[in-house]
Design a protein around this motif. Structure first.
Motif, PDB file in Angstrom:
ATOM      1  N   UNK A  28       0.808  -1.160  -0.069  1.00  0.00           N
ATOM      2  CA  UNK A  28      -0.011   0.141  -0.048  1.00  0.00           C
ATOM      3  C   UNK A  28       0.949   1.349  -0.056  1.00  0.00           C
ATOM      4  N   UNK A  29       1.954   1.125   0.717  1.00  0.00           N
ATOM      5  CA  UNK A  29       2.930   2.202   0.592  1.00  0.00           C
ATOM      6  C   UNK A  29       3.459   2.478  -0.778  1.00  0.00           C
ATOM      7  N   UNK A  30       3.665   1.388  -1.444  1.00  0.00           N
ATOM      8  CA  UNK A  30       4.335   1.596  -2.709  1.00  0.00           C
ATOM      9  C   UNK A  30       3.377   1.853  -3.749  1.00  0.00           C
ATOM     10  N   UNK A  31       2.007   1.710  -3.537  1.00  0.00           N
ATOM     11  CA  UNK A  31       0.822   2.178  -4.440  1.00  0.00           C
ATOM     12  C   UNK A  31       0.936   3.755  -4.211  1.00  0.00           C
ATOM     13  N   UNK A  32       1.150   4.135  -3.137  1.00  0.00           N
ATOM     14  CA  UNK A  32       1.202   5.766  -2.858  1.00  0.00           C
ATOM     15  C   UNK A  32       2.188   6.251  -3.635  1.00  0.00           C
ATOM     16  N   UNK A  33       3.281   5.650  -3.745  1.00  0.00           N
ATOM     17  CA  UNK A  33       4.616   5.995  -4.637  1.00  0.00           C
ATOM     18  C   UNK A  33       4.096   5.887  -5.834  1.00  0.00           C
ATOM     19  N   UNK A  34       3.411   4.803  -6.334  1.00  0.00           N
ATOM     20  CA  UNK A  34       3.418   4.676  -7.714  1.00  0.00           C
ATOM     21  C   UNK A  34       2.299   5.745  -8.380  1.00  0.00           C
ATOM     22  N   UNK A  35       1.104   5.799  -7.240  1.00  0.00           N
ATOM     23  CA  UNK A  35       0.345   7.103  -7.684  1.00  0.00           C
ATOM     24  C   UNK A  35       0.921   8.368  -7.719  1.00  0.00           C
ATOM     25  N   UNK A  36       1.947   8.800  -7.046  1.00  0.00           N
ATOM     26  CA  UNK A  36       2.518  10.099  -7.248  1.00  0.00           C
ATOM     27  C   UNK A  36       3.437  10.003  -8.422  1.00  0.00           C
ATOM     28  N   UNK A  37       4.082   9.068  -8.701  1.00  0.00           N
ATOM     29  CA  UNK A  37       4.768   9.035  -9.795  1.00  0.00           C
ATOM     30  C   UNK A  37       3.973   9.241 -11.049  1.00  0.00           C
ATOM     31  N   UNK A  38       3.086   8.497 -11.059  1.00  0.00           N
ATOM     32  CA  UNK A  38       1.874   8.482 -12.323  1.00  0.00           C
ATOM     33  C   UNK A  38       1.634   9.907 -12.357  1.00  0.00           C
ATOM     34  N   UNK A  39       1.396  10.529 -11.141  1.00  0.00           N
ATOM     35  CA  UNK A  39       0.672  11.749 -11.262  1.00  0.00           C
ATOM     36  C   UNK A  39       1.641  12.754 -11.926  1.00  0.00           C
ATOM     37  N   UNK A  40       2.700  12.743 -11.614  1.00  0.00           N
ATOM     38  CA  UNK A  40       3.684  13.785 -12.137  1.00  0.00           C
ATOM     39  C   UNK A  40       3.870  13.354 -13.822  1.00  0.00           C
ATOM     40  N   UNK A  41       3.942  12.172 -13.992  1.00  0.00           N
ATOM     41  CA  UNK A  41       3.975  11.595 -15.505  1.00  0.00           C
ATOM     42  C   UNK A  41       2.696  12.037 -16.360  1.00  0.00           C
ATOM     43  N   UNK A  42       1.528  12.064 -15.498  1.00  0.00           N
ATOM     44  CA  UNK A  42       0.340  12.630 -16.313  1.00  0.00           C
ATOM     45  C   UNK A  42       0.379  13.988 -16.469  1.00  0.00           C
ATOM     46  N   UNK A  43       0.931  14.760 -15.465  1.00  0.00           N
ATOM     47  CA  UNK A  43       0.683  16.175 -15.787  1.00  0.00           C
ATOM     48  C   UNK A  43       1.862  16.404 -16.873  1.00  0.00           C
ATOM     49  N   UNK A  44       3.076  15.723 -16.926  1.00  0.00           N
ATOM     50  CA  UNK A  44       3.961  16.138 -17.958  1.00  0.00           C
ATOM     51  C   UNK A  44       3.507  15.836 -19.293  1.00  0.00           C
ATOM     52  N   UNK A  45       2.766  14.563 -19.312  1.00  0.00           N
ATOM     53  CA  UNK A  45       2.022  14.082 -20.753  1.00  0.00           C
ATOM     54  C   UNK A  45       0.961  14.945 -21.020  1.00  0.00           C
ATOM     55  N   UNK A  46       0.223  15.286 -20.080  1.00  0.00           N
ATOM     56  CA  UNK A  46      -1.057  16.524 -20.429  1.00  0.00           C
ATOM     57  C   UNK A  46      -0.494  17.670 -20.998  1.00  0.00           C
ATOM     58  N   UNK A  47       0.501  18.001 -20.614  1.00  0.00           N
ATOM     59  CA  UNK A  47       0.891  19.565 -21.224  1.00  0.00           C
ATOM     60  C   UNK A  47       1.816  19.230 -22.417  1.00  0.00           C
TER      61      UNK A  47
END
Length: 141
Positions: free
Chosen positions: A90-109
């Motif tokens: 569950x801690x790793x899923x939090x890290x994964x979600x944070x990494x994914x959010x950063x990636x998502x924002x970068x891809x979105x822009x």
């Protein structure tokens, strides 16, 4: 090492085709389970608990987000939970979600697509989260 071996295949397939082959989850889980039964019995109960709770969490997220997360990610969480146990998973899923959010924002822009049009493979982030959190736990244990 077993987790990494099967995860690499899942990550490559998820990046290329946005799908995770069932065989990677099934064979990876069986191999990891056999390893825990024969060599690491002390972590077997935690691994099994992680393998049960992780897909329940991912399935709930899938339902809440109106199927925004793929069923392959739900199944892949079984392998992640078996490897890391519930707490580290569950801690790793939090890290994964944070990494994914950063990636998502970068891809979105970069792409200019709307939020709904952007499809992101989540297995690479799940794998990075599990490997990162598990490695950190070993270092500080």
């Amino acid at each position: 090492m077993l987790f990494t071996l099967f995860s690499i295949v899942a990550v490559i397939k998820d990046i290329r085709e946005l799908m995770i082959p069932d065989w990677t989850v099934i064979l990876g889980s069986l191999a990891l389970l056999a390893y825990q039964v024969f060599f690491e019995r002390s972590i077997l109960a935690q691994g099994l608990l992680g393998a049960v709770l992780s897909p329940l969490l991912f399935y709930a997220v899938r339902r809440v987000t109106n199927f925004g997360i793929g069923l392959g990610d739900v199944k892949f969480s079984i392998l992640c939970g078996l490897c890391a146990g519930p707490t580290l998973a569950f801690l790793s899923y939090a890290v994964a979600s944070l990494l994914c959010a950063v990636y998502f924002v970068l891809c979105r822009f970069k792409s200019g697509k709307s939020f709904r049009q952007t499809k992101i493979p989540f297995a690479p982030f799940m794998t990075a989260g599990v490997l990162g959190v598990s490695s950190a736990a070993l270092l500080f244990h």
